[in-house]
Design an enzyme around this catalytic site. Structure first.
Site: not given
Ligand SMILES: CC(C)(COP(=O)(O)OP(=O)(O)OC[C@H]1O[C@@H](n2cnc3c(N)ncnc32)[C@H](O)[C@@H]1OP(=O)(O)O)[C@@H](O)C(=O)NCCC(=O)NCCS
Length: 155
Positions: A115, A127
Site C-alpha cells: 500500500e 509500481y
Molecule cells: C520511491 C523510491 C524508492 C524510488 O527510488 P529511486 O531509486 O529514485 O527510483 P528509480 O530511479 O529506480 O526510478 C524508477 C522509476 O520510478 C519512477 N520515479 C522515481 N522517482 C520519481 C519521481 N520523483 N517522480 C516521478 N516518478 C519517479 C519513475 O517511473 C522511474 O523510472 P524512470 O527513471 O525510468 O522515469 C524513492 O523515491 C524513495 O525512497 N522514496 C521515499 C520512500 C517511499 O516513499 N517509499 C515508497 C513507499 S513505502
C-alpha cells in the site's frame, strides 16, 4: 551496485535513509523520537523469521537503499522500499523492486501486495511501471488522514 541481505551492521544507515524518506508522523506518534521508533521497529523486523530485508550497496558496501518485505505463505507483503535521497533517480528503486520480484518467482509466490499514499507519485510511477495494479483504496489509512492505495502484482 549490488543487492544482498541487510543485517544488523546496516542498522544505522537504514535508519538514516528512513529519517530522510518519511515524515516523523509516518514513523510513530509525535510524542516519540522518530529515530528510536525506527530503530526499535527495524531491530524487531531483523528477528522475524518471515521478514526479508534486502540491501542495495555501492562498491564500498555502503547502504544506498533497501526493501523490507514479509513472506507469508504464498504472498509477499512489501512494507518498505526506500532509497537515500542522494542516490535517487539512478535506478536503485527499480533494481530493488526487480530483486523483490525475482525472490517471488523463485519462492512460488502468487502475488505481491503493498500500500502507498495517494500523494506518493514517485512510488506509484515505479509500481505502475513494473505492472502493479490498483485494487482498493483504504480511506484515511494513515495517521494524518491520507488515503492508501492498495496494489498487487500477480507473479
Ligand atoms: C520511491 C523510491 C524508492 C524510488 O527510488 P529511486 O531509486 O529514485 O527510483 P528509480 O530511479 O529506480 O526510478 C524508477 C522509476 O520510478 C519512477 N520515479 C522515481 N522517482 C520519481 C519521481 N520523483 N517522480 C516521478 N516518478 C519517479 C519513475 O517511473 C522511474 O523510472 P524512470 O527513471 O525510468 O522515469 C524513492 O523515491 C524513495 O525512497 N522514496 C521515499 C520512500 C517511499 O516513499 N517509499 C515508497 C513507499 S513505502
Amino acid at each position: 551496485m549490488t543487492i544482498d541481505t541487510l543485517t544488523l551492521v546496516d542498522l544505522d544507515a537504514a535508519i538514516e535513509i528512513d529519517l530522510e524518506s518519511f515524515l516523523p508522523g509516518e514513523l510513530g506518534t509525535s510524542a516519540e523520537d522518530p529515530r528510536a521508533v525506527r530503530e526499535r521497529s527495524l531491530r524487531e523486523e531483523l528477528t522475524r523469521t518471515w521478514a526479508r530485508l534486502r540491501a542495495a550497496r555501492d562498491e564500498s558496501g555502503a547502504l544506498l537503499g533497501y526493501t523490507l518485505f514479509w513472506h507469508v505463505v504464498d504472498e509477499l507483503h512489501l512494507l518498505n522500499v526506500a532509497v537515500a535521497v542522494r542516490s535517487r533517480r539512478q535506478g536503485l528503486g527499480r533494481a530493488l523492486m526487480l530483486d523483490l520480484i525475482a525472490y517471488a518467482r523463485s519462492h512460488a509466490i502468487v502475488r505481491i501486495l503493498l500500500e502507498v499514499r495517494v500523494s506518493n507519485g514517485a512510488a506509484l510511477a515505479l509500481y505502475d511501471s513494473l505492472g502493479f495494479t490498483r485494487f482498493n483504496v483504504r480511506p484515511r489509512y494513515y495517521s494524518d488522514g491520507e488515503d492508501a492505495i492498495e496494489l498487487q502484482l500477480l507473479v
